[in-house]
Design a protein around this motif. Structure first.
Motif, PDB file in Angstrom:
ATOM      1  N   THR A  14      39.979  22.369 -37.680  1.00  0.00           N
ATOM      2  CA  THR A  14      39.480  23.684 -37.301  1.00  0.00           C
ATOM      3  C   THR A  14      37.979  23.667 -37.573  1.00  0.00           C
ATOM      4  OG1 THR A  14      39.840  24.619 -39.495  1.00  0.00           O
ATOM      5  CG2 THR A  14      41.639  24.861 -37.894  1.00  0.00           C
ATOM      6  N   ALA A  16      35.868  26.922 -38.082  1.00  0.00           N
ATOM      7  CA  ALA A  16      35.701  28.378 -38.065  1.00  0.00           C
ATOM      8  C   ALA A  16      34.256  28.813 -37.809  1.00  0.00           C
ATOM      9  CB  ALA A  16      36.217  28.973 -39.369  1.00  0.00           C
ATOM     10  N   GLY A  19      33.976  29.076 -34.144  1.00  0.00           N
ATOM     11  CA  GLY A  19      34.898  29.956 -33.434  1.00  0.00           C
ATOM     12  C   GLY A  19      36.343  29.622 -33.734  1.00  0.00           C
ATOM     13  N   SER A  20      37.222  30.278 -33.017  1.00  0.00           N
ATOM     14  CA  SER A  20      38.654  30.046 -33.182  1.00  0.00           C
ATOM     15  C   SER A  20      39.010  28.645 -32.682  1.00  0.00           C
ATOM     16  CB  SER A  20      39.448  31.081 -32.381  1.00  0.00           C
ATOM     17  OG  SER A  20      39.270  30.853 -30.984  1.00  0.00           O
ATOM     18  N   TYR A  22      40.999  27.945 -30.343  1.00  0.00           N
ATOM     19  CA  TYR A  22      40.961  28.038 -28.882  1.00  0.00           C
ATOM     20  C   TYR A  22      39.527  27.886 -28.360  1.00  0.00           C
ATOM     21  CZ  TYR A  22      41.270  29.916 -24.181  1.00  0.00           C
ATOM     22  OH  TYR A  22      41.176  30.085 -22.821  1.00  0.00           O
ATOM     23  N   GLU A  23      38.584  28.597 -28.974  1.00  0.00           N
ATOM     24  CA  GLU A  23      37.190  28.518 -28.542  1.00  0.00           C
ATOM     25  C   GLU A  23      36.616  27.110 -28.741  1.00  0.00           C
ATOM     26  OE1 GLU A  23      35.659  33.054 -29.360  1.00  0.00           O
ATOM     27  OE2 GLU A  23      36.028  31.759 -31.098  1.00  0.00           O
ATOM     28  N   GLU A  43      48.156  27.483 -31.730  1.00  0.00           N
ATOM     29  CA  GLU A  43      47.126  28.521 -31.878  1.00  0.00           C
ATOM     30  C   GLU A  43      46.385  28.426 -33.209  1.00  0.00           C
ATOM     31  OE1 GLU A  43      48.382  32.321 -29.522  1.00  0.00           O
ATOM     32  OE2 GLU A  43      50.125  31.659 -30.714  1.00  0.00           O
ATOM     33  N   SER A  44      46.413  27.244 -33.854  1.00  0.00           N
ATOM     34  CA  SER A  44      45.861  27.120 -35.204  1.00  0.00           C
ATOM     35  C   SER A  44      44.829  26.023 -35.383  1.00  0.00           C
ATOM     36  CB  SER A  44      46.999  26.877 -36.205  1.00  0.00           C
ATOM     37  OG  SER A  44      47.874  27.981 -36.207  1.00  0.00           O
ATOM     38  N   GLN A  74      45.913  30.080 -23.728  1.00  0.00           N
ATOM     39  CA  GLN A  74      45.878  31.019 -24.856  1.00  0.00           C
ATOM     40  C   GLN A  74      47.272  31.418 -25.301  1.00  0.00           C
ATOM     41  OE1 GLN A  74      42.786  33.920 -23.480  1.00  0.00           O
ATOM     42  NE2 GLN A  74      42.088  33.564 -25.560  1.00  0.00           N
TER      43      GLN A  74
END
Length: 77
Positions: A14, A16, A19-20, A22-23, A43-44, A74
């Protein structure tokens, strides 16, 4: 199936600050990064792998175990 993780050629991450998950996946997809496979997972986090041959730039999303969808999505629908 041989995971590229075993060879140090894949990571789940990830970011953060950027962004997320997804981003981040969308930004990588839009970039010139020569990955072999990228998966937006549950989604993680983002899975990205590399190879020592011509990369496929395969892009998938997964929302439930064993059910991969083509592209960055998404949601499962």
């Amino acid at each position: 199936m041989a995971s590229q993780h075993r060879f140090g050629l894949a990571a789940d991450f990830t970011a953060a600050h950027f962004g997320s998950a997804y981003e981040v996946a969308c930004a990588i997809l839009a970039s010139p990064i020569q990955f072999d496979q990228m998966i937006y997972e549950f989604e993680s986090w983002v899975h990205i792998s590399f190879v020592r041959r011509e990369p496929r730039r395969s892009v998938l999303s997964i929302f439930s175990p064993g059910r991969y969808l083509q592209g960055i999505r998404q949601s499962a629908t």
